[in-house]
Enzyme design. Structure first.
Site, short mmCIF file in Angstrom:
data_model
loop_
_atom_site.label_atom_id
_atom_site.label_comp_id
_atom_site.label_asym_id
_atom_site.label_seq_id
_atom_site.Cartn_x
_atom_site.Cartn_y
_atom_site.Cartn_z
CG HIS A 508 -0.11 0.14 2.53
ND1 HIS A 508 0.60 -0.92 3.07
CD2 HIS A 508 0.10 1.19 3.36
CE1 HIS A 508 1.22 -0.52 4.17
NE2 HIS A 508 0.93 0.77 4.37
CG ASP A 510 2.03 5.03 4.73
OD1 ASP A 510 1.39 3.96 4.75
OD2 ASP A 510 3.17 5.14 5.23
CG HIS A 580 5.30 0.92 2.60
ND1 HIS A 580 4.81 2.12 2.10
CD2 HIS A 580 4.73 0.77 3.83
CE1 HIS A 580 4.02 2.68 2.99
NE2 HIS A 580 3.94 1.89 4.04
NE ARG A 590 8.09 -6.46 11.14
CZ ARG A 590 7.64 -5.27 10.78
NH1 ARG A 590 6.58 -4.76 11.39
NH2 ARG A 590 8.24 -4.59 9.83
#
Length: 636
Positions: A508, A510, A580, A590
């Site tokens: 996508h 931002d 990204h 994570r």
């Protein structure tokens, strides 16, 4: 004024109110900034009834002051017009007389002018409708959900990016006693209401009714333009010497058996959207049917001429003063205002919005990078060239191993499933658990003693450190503001990792809607169009998968891959130049601090501003405690 700090220890709400009333004793109208300040202090003292009383008073005072300014300025303009023998001396004589007239008029109506001069921070808060957020929370505490819903809806119209408020609105819809009519925009203007009603009639094919309301919306819009010019603090409208304004486009209305008016409307539309294909075809059709041509509306043509004259003045002035000025493309060829950082138009109804016609391609950022990294020890790992793109950077040693461990420990306590993404536990993939927390929530936990305040402050300070680095490295010539700050963890769900072919976070961009098939990124809602830069600060690397990847605009071709580890940060511009995503986290957890930034102060993160106020209040208390040798434990 600092309206965010709670009052010093021992200063009661009654004393504060007395001070406000004494300060306003000589004024006809109580200053809205003092009422606002008192309301905020009452809120932090949990006096919600007083919060509502003072905040509603502040909003009424602000509205009354605005309308009084408009009336006084228009009256003084009429009383002191420019005559036909225009000269520099006569010009300034009229300006000075108007100024004296305005001072007297305002003094008579609302009291001493000096009491109504407010700080830029207060102006911004009222522009961003911050008072309605306080009202929503206060009404909620007072068990008045219908009033809380109206306040929340009003705030959300100007701040649609505020995730928590969107969640609140959804909850209000399910509450007993809250009905559709309670979701009203308390700041809606007459032209906006008429326009919305006209759109609804148009969608129902009631064209006669729609025409009437569209015409009414235009009349009210012109009135709003007159009021806006009267409120302008810079150059005013001096009859034949107009400055600094522009006119929004008119809506074309296709009506039944009124083709001459339809032709006129269509020609008017093309004044603002020259060459737009669909409307040009309409004009050709009307001309053919009527057997004659037409002219656009004179009022619209006049406004457009004025707009072009003002642009010429701005260009001349910028050249003389040596200031940078770029002519904005206010009207796109597809029919929508090309003004991407606007505050959304107010609407009314059950959370309905006017669709934005036409897709807008994201404008490229000016390419600058390589500025200083601000803090000692921060290491540049890869620049845009190394990462095969533009406006990209990879940095190490942003924070220490000890800081990473402390933030990860903090995350285990303060994060909750789906926090920040409308409560969904797995917003991007069902194969991972997603948890998050905001800065304000973390400080609240610290204040309540549920986590060490030192850790909560660390989250706040680390995010500010990241902001300063991004702002400096990309050599931005204006302040970078927080748009959203999130402490997030993604955990692989045991038993759901075999044969995974999905991503932890799909590809996508931002601030625009990625369209891989068209090789475009459309800068339009629901994308967060006001975001300018993004950053991810990683807190660990002891997990499998989870690599951050950049791709081409096709969302398939990977151009760079980043393996997270403690203290590593990837930063990039938020547009279509940087698609990204995140590869699947297949085992372990994570964690990262996710950051989005904006160059537009109108879209600053509300929770960040509130967190700033909490930090300032804590620092003030610390200074007071040291000054009076008070042991905080003695107060428990």
């Amino acid at each position: 004024m600092d309206h965010g700090k709670p009052p010093a220890a021992g200063l009661s709400s009654v004393v504060v109110l007395s001070a406000v009333l004494l300060a306003c004793a000589a004024a006809v109208l109580q200053p809205h900034d003092l009422l606002y300040d008192h309301a905020v202090r009452a809120f932090y003292n949990s006096d919600y009834e007083e919060t509502v009383r003072a905040m509603e008073g502040a909003l009424r005072s602000h509205s009354q002051l605005r309308s009084t300014k408009v009336r006084c300025r228009l009256r003084c303009q009429d009383q002191h017009p420019f005559d036909g023998t225009f000269s520099d001396l006569r010009f300034f004589d009229v300006v000075l007389r108007r100024s004296a007239c305005l001072d007297k008029c305002m003094e008579d109506k609302v009291g001493a002018q000096s009491l109504h001069k407010v700080s830029e921070d207060v102006v911004q808060d009222f522009t961003r409708r911050i008072p309605y957020n306080f009202l929503q929370l206060a009404y909620q505490k007072l068990k008045q959900p219908e009033k809380a819903a109206a306040a929340a809806h009003t705030y959300f119209q100007a701040n649609p990016e505020h995730v928590e408020m969107g969640q609140n609105l959804e909850q209000y819809k399910d509450l007993e006693g809250v009905r559709e009519q309670h979701f009203v925009d308390r700041e809606v203007r007459p032209h906006q209401r008429s326009f919305m009603d006209a759109v609804r009639l148009y969608d129902k094919e009631d064209y006669e009714g729609a025409i009437s309301l569209f015409e009414e919306a235009l009349v009210e819009y012109f009135k709003a333009d007159v009021a806006c010019r009267a409120l302008c603090q810079g150059p005013q409208k001096f009859e034949d010497h107009d400055h600094l304004s522009y006119r929004y486009s008119l809506l074309e209305v296709v009506s039944v058996d009124r083709l001459e008016e339809a032709l006129q409307s269509a020609l008017t539309y093309l004044l603002f959207h020259d060459g737009e294909e669909f409307m040009t075809e309409n004009v050709d059709f009307y001309r053919e049917v009527l057997g004659q041509d037409g002219e656009p509306r004179e009022d619209a043509a006049r406004y457009l001429r004025r707009h072009k004259q003002e642009l010429e003045l701005l260009l001349i002035g910028s050249q003389i003063m040596g200031a940078d000025f770029t002519e904005a493309n206010y009207w796109s060829s597809t029919g929508g205002r090309n003004d991407l950082n606007r505050i959304p138009s107010s609407t009314d109804g059950w959370m309905e919005y006017v669709p934005i016609s036409g897709k807008k391609i994201a404008a490229p950022q000016q390419l600058k990078e390589g500025g200083p990294l601000v803090f000692e020890g921060v290491q540049l790992v890869q620049n845009s060239g190394d990462l095969n793109g533009t406006q990209r950077v990879l940095l190490d040693h942003i924070i220490s191993e000890q800081d990473c461990a402390e933030l990860r420990s903090l995350a285990q306590t303060v994060t909750m499933a789906g926090d920040g993404y409308k409560g969904r536990t797995s917003p991007h993939t069902p194969n991972e658990k997603f948890e998050g927390a905001t800065v304000l929530k973390t400080l609240q936990y610290g204040y309540e003693g549920r986590v060490p305040m030192k850790s909560a402050r660390l989250f706040y300070n680390v995010s500010e450190r990241a902001r300063r680095i991004i702002e400096s490295y990309f050599m931005l010539n204006s302040t970078l503001h927080f748009s959203y700050t999130h402490l997030v963890c993604r955990t692989a769900i045991t038993g759901q990792q075999d044969h995974r072919n999905d991503l932890s976070h799909p590809i996508h961009a931002d601030n625009c809607l990625l369209d891989p098939d068209a090789h475009e990124c459309w800068k339009e809602p629901p994308a967060y169009t006001y975001r300018d830069y993004s950053a991810l600060l990683y807190l660990n690397g002891d997990f499998d998968g989870g690599e951050f990847i950049f791709t081409e605009i096709d969302a398939k071709t990977v151009t760079a891959s980043v393996k997270p580890k403690c203290g590593r940060m990837v930063g990039f511009s938020s547009g279509g130049e940087n698609p990204h995503g995140v590869k699947a986290v297949t085992s372990g957890q994570r964690c990262a601090v996710a950051l989005w930034f904006t160059l537009d102060p109108l879209f600053r993160e509300l929770e960040r501003l509130q967190a700033d106020e909490v930090i300032q209040a804590l620092d003030t208390q610390s200074v007071l405690s040291q000054s009076f040798s008070i042991n905080p434990r003695d107060e428990l």
